[in-house]
Each structure stands twice: as C-alpha cells, then as structure tokens.
Design an enzyme around this catalytic site. Structure first.
Site, short mmCIF file in Angstrom:
data_model
loop_
_atom_site.label_atom_id
_atom_site.label_comp_id
_atom_site.label_asym_id
_atom_site.label_seq_id
_atom_site.Cartn_x
_atom_site.Cartn_y
_atom_site.Cartn_z
N TRP A 163 2.92 4.32 -8.98
CA TRP A 163 3.61 3.63 -7.87
C TRP A 163 5.02 3.33 -8.38
O TRP A 163 5.17 2.70 -9.44
CB TRP A 163 2.83 2.34 -7.59
CG TRP A 163 3.37 1.45 -6.52
CD1 TRP A 163 3.68 1.78 -5.24
CD2 TRP A 163 3.62 0.04 -6.64
NE1 TRP A 163 4.10 0.68 -4.56
CE2 TRP A 163 4.07 -0.40 -5.38
CE3 TRP A 163 3.50 -0.89 -7.67
CZ2 TRP A 163 4.42 -1.74 -5.14
CZ3 TRP A 163 3.83 -2.21 -7.42
CH2 TRP A 163 4.28 -2.63 -6.18
N ASP A 245 -3.40 -3.42 -12.49
CA ASP A 245 -2.84 -3.58 -11.15
C ASP A 245 -3.97 -3.27 -10.17
O ASP A 245 -4.45 -2.13 -10.13
CB ASP A 245 -1.66 -2.62 -10.97
CG ASP A 245 -0.95 -2.83 -9.65
OD1 ASP A 245 -1.35 -3.75 -8.89
OD2 ASP A 245 0.01 -2.09 -9.36
N LYS A 283 -3.93 -4.43 1.30
CA LYS A 283 -4.69 -3.30 1.87
C LYS A 283 -6.08 -3.72 2.27
O LYS A 283 -6.56 -3.36 3.33
CB LYS A 283 -4.79 -2.14 0.86
CG LYS A 283 -3.56 -1.92 0.01
CD LYS A 283 -2.49 -1.13 0.69
CE LYS A 283 -1.23 -1.18 -0.16
NZ LYS A 283 -0.20 -0.27 0.21
C1 LIG Z 1 -0.48 0.46 -7.18
C2 LIG Z 1 0.06 -0.61 -6.30
N1 LIG Z 1 0.29 -1.82 -6.81
C3 LIG Z 1 0.76 -2.82 -6.08
C4 LIG Z 1 1.05 -2.65 -4.75
C5 LIG Z 1 1.55 -3.87 -4.08
O1 LIG Z 1 1.55 -4.00 -2.75
P1 LIG Z 1 1.87 -5.37 -2.04
O2 LIG Z 1 3.07 -5.96 -2.69
O3 LIG Z 1 2.11 -4.98 -0.64
O4 LIG Z 1 0.68 -6.22 -2.21
C6 LIG Z 1 0.85 -1.39 -4.16
C7 LIG Z 1 1.19 -1.11 -2.77
O5 LIG Z 1 1.35 -0.04 -2.29
C8 LIG Z 1 0.33 -0.35 -4.95
O6 LIG Z 1 0.07 0.87 -4.46
#
Ligand SMILES: Cc1ncc(COP(=O)(O)O)c(C=O)c1O
Length: 438
Positions: A163, A245, A283
């Site tokens: 990511w 993560d 999600k």
């Molecule tokens: C691997 C990963 N970590 C963290 C996030 C964090 O998302 P958010 O800040 O929307 O909770 C995402 C979102 O796409 C992700 O794919």
C-alpha cells in the site's frame, strides 16, 4: 480593507500594483517539491471525468454492491437509527485524548482474539497499550511517529509492493525505508524465499518490519500458517520489531479469527517479542469516511505501570497532532461489538461482502477461460480480499482505460469490488483484447 464608495460592499477594489513583481520577490513556497497526487485519487478523478456509458472503476479500495453502489452495512444502518432515536445529549462531546475506552477494549479483543477472560488472557491484556486513531492511516502514522522517537530503528522494511501510503508515512518520519521481495511475478505467487533471504541477510536488530495481517494490499497473497511461523521465528531470532497493519479483518475471508491468525500467533507464541498493530475499521464496517481505528503497542512485560507509561507517551503525541479521534464512527463500532446479536448481524454483513467478492473473482476467471484468453488466470480465484494483482502490464492497463474505459492502477491491481454481474463480461472482453493486442 477600505470599501470604495463608488462600488457596492460586494465588490473588491484591486490594491495598487506592488512595486515588487513576482520575479524579484518569489513566494517563500516557490521551491516546494513536486509531489504527484496519490495515483488512486488521480485515477478516480479520471474515471469521474469519463462520460462513456460502460465505464468501469476497478481502482479504489472500497466495497461496492452488485449495482456498483456504496453499501452501508445493514447493521450500521440499524445502529445509526438506534443512536439517532436515543438522542444522547453527550453524543458530540469530546472523547478523552486516548479515545473511547470501551471501544478500545473491544477493538483490542477483536484483533488479538480475546474473549474467554482466562487468567492468561488477562495477563496478555496487561501487555497492550491502545489508543484511538484517525482510522488505519492514523494508526500507521502514530505507530511510525512513536517508534521513530522511542525505538529509533535504523530502518523500516516494507514489502515490495505494498500500500503506497506505507512509504509516505515512514518517509515523513525520516526513517530509512528498505523493501523486501514479496511478489514473484513469474509464478504470480508470494515470494516467501525472497522475503526470508533478504531479511535474513540484511535486516538488523531493532529494524521495524511491516507486515500485512491479512489480504495483502495490493497482491491479495498471504503467507501460509507455516510461513507465518517461520517469519515470527526470524523476527525473534534477529530482534526485528513486527509492525502489523490490519485493515481487512473479517473482510478478507469473512472469518474474523482466520483473518487475525498471524497476529494472534505472534502474540501467543513469542511472549518476549515486542510488536505493534495498526487497526482500521474502514473496510470491515464500511465506515471509510468516519475514520475509525486504533493503534496497539504490545510490550513484553505484563505490567500496568509500563502499559500506562506507553499510553501517556502516545497521548502526548496525539494531543499535539489531533487532540483526540472523532467519536461518531467509533460509537457505531462499539455499539455493535458490545451486543452479541448485533455482532452476529455484522458477521452476516461481512459474509455478504466477502462472498460477493469471491463470486466476482470466479465470474471473471470463468469468462476469461471461456474466451481462451492467453495466460494463466487461476490467481484471480486464489488471491484473497479486495484486490487482485492481475498480472496485466502498465501498457495493458493504459489500453484498458483508453480503449475500454476500464480504470485500474498501472501496477495491474484491480479492485474486485468494482465488478458486477452486469459489467463482468464486458471487463473480461476488455482484458482479453488488451492481452492479445498489447
Ligand atoms: C494495507 C492498508 N493499510 C491501511 C489502510 C488504511 O485505511 P484507512 O485509513 O481508510 O483506515 C488501507 C486502506 O486502503 C490499506 O489497504
């Protein structure tokens, strides 16, 4: 500003031309670095601007239903109504700096698999300091900030690919970033040997190693349980600091325990290893814009004093950054996790989302088989979670956009949630065309 009497109060008289022009008096900000807008957001903008009736968006990591529309979870809608009717006068009050204590305990129990309240569990809980964050991004950020200040790692190891925000978050803390191989392009598989060899040879004590708890973004490929065990052994042997993560618990397989197996294994089987976890509810609750998340730091001492000290230090950083997290979304999550019946309903919603993704993976695969599209496509069904690393090249992805109005990242990552029963045949034909002709 003086209002010119000849003009109305809504008009604005331009000030007299300055004697200093821009060339002799450049802005203090004229030398800013030229960053590209995050590629996913740029792709969304191009998709919105496209007027083609059959355009398809396979870019952003958000769930869509079979009509291609956003889907507020049934349980979330139900709880929103309940909360509205409750009309709690305190619903817009500040949280504490650490966040909502009940929410944090429930969030911790969810990702670390607590529930039985055994003495062993209670002891483990004493090792974990938790704070509420601005969703998963904020949890990653607070973790990077805290560790760069107090662990002072020489480097952070990030999977290649990952990511993209992992890079930005750690770059901002000035920690040297190194990548470990993750994807074997030829085999379209997780490169376990490559990862282990690189870390074995090059990682050093105190380095941070970023691990996706499940449903690796962007590849959709996770280590097997045996491989996770070997990764945990390597972290322990080399004194690395695992940073999990967890953005897709329950969303990936539909099973909350299965999707946090790696985290629970590390916690229970490596009692002396310290680690941390960034948790997102974007999600799995469909609460993308509400920014619900938590950061958990696991020490190796079951001590309430140490836990408190870590928490106070995290709170010091939080106070200076965002004071405290928002309460709207975390109240929804807390209400669901506190109630066994609502939790069952949530589980049902998770199954609806993960099943639809599996059905779409299979539908795309079947259609490519039917068309006889050159190449192997089994990976579409074996990868898990929101994304598929399709194996399409950047040139093929360009052609998909230009010729067929199908939008996905140049890396070949497709967000499977953008597929519907109506557009999947169209998308398969578009894949078939670009594979044969580009
Ligand atoms: C691997 C990963 N970590 C963290 C996030 C964090 O998302 P958010 O800040 O929307 O909770 C995402 C979102 O796409 C992700 O794919």
């Amino acid at each position: 500003m003086t209002i010119n009497s000849a003009s109305g109060p809504d008009s604005y008289a331009a000030p007299a031309a300055s004697t200093l022009d821009a060339a002799s008096n450049p802005s203090l900000f004229s030398e800013l670095p030229r960053y590209q807008i995050d590629s996913v957001f740029a792709l969304i903008a191009d998709y919105i601007a496209d007027t083609h009736p059959e355009k398809v968006s396979l870019g952003p990591g958000v769930y869509r239903d079979d009509q291609g529309a956003p889907w507020p979870l049934n349980v979330v809608e139900k709880v929103e109504k309940q909360l509205f009717e409750k009309n709690d006068a305190g619903r817009h009050e500040y949280l504490t700096i650490a966040g909502d204590g009940t929410f944090l305990e429930l969030a911790r129990d969810l990702c670390f698999g607590f529930g039985e309240g055994t003495p062993e569990e209670e002891k483990l809980k004493l090792k974990i300091a938790s704070v509420q964050t601005i969703s998963g991004t904020g949890a990653n950020h607070m973790g990077a900030l805290f560790l760069s200040k107090y662990l002072k790692p020489a480097r952070v190891w990030i999977s290649d690919p990952t990511w993209m925000n992992h890079h930005t978050i750690w770059e901002l803390q000035g920690v040297e970033r190194r990548t470990y191989p993750y994807y074997h392009a030829e085999k379209r598989a997780f490169d376990f040997e490559g990862m282990m060899a690189t870390l074995e040879e090059q990682a050093e004590k105190n380095d941070v190693i970023l691990l996706h708890a499940c449903a690796h973004n962007p590849t959709g490929l996770d280590p097997t349980k045996e491989q996770w065990k070997a990764i945990a052994d390597l972290c322990e042997r080399k004194g690395l600091f695992p940073f999990f993560d967890s953005a897709y618990q329950g969303f990936a397989s539909g099973n909350l325990t299965e999707d946090s197996w790696s985290v629970q294994y590390f916690l229970r089987n490596k009692p002396n290893m310290e680690m941390c976890l960034a948790q997102s509810f974007s999600k799995n609750f469909g609460l993308y814009g509400q920014r619900v998340g938590a950061f958990h730091l696991v020490s190796n001492e079951p001590s309430s004093e140490l836990r408190e000290s870590i928490k106070v230090n995290l709170c010091h950083l939080i106070r200076g950054e965002y004071s405290m997290a928002p309460r709207g979304g975390s109240t929804i999550v807390k209400t669901v996790l506190l109630d066994e019946q609502l939790k069952k309903e949530w589980q049902n919603d998770l199954t609806i989302m993960s099943d639809r993704i599996k059905v779409m993976r299979k539908a795309l695969y079947d259609e490519l088989q039917r068309l006889g599209t050159p190449g192997t496509w089994e990976h579409l069904v074996t990868q898990i979670g929101m994304f598929s690393y399709t194996g399409l090249t950047a040139a093929q992805c360009h052609a998909l956009r230009g010729k067929h109005h199908v939008y996905m990242l140049d890396s070949g990552r497709a967000s499977i949630t953008g597929l519907t029963s109506e557009n999947v045949v169209y998308v398969a034909r578009a894949f078939d065309d670009v594979v044969r002709n580009n």
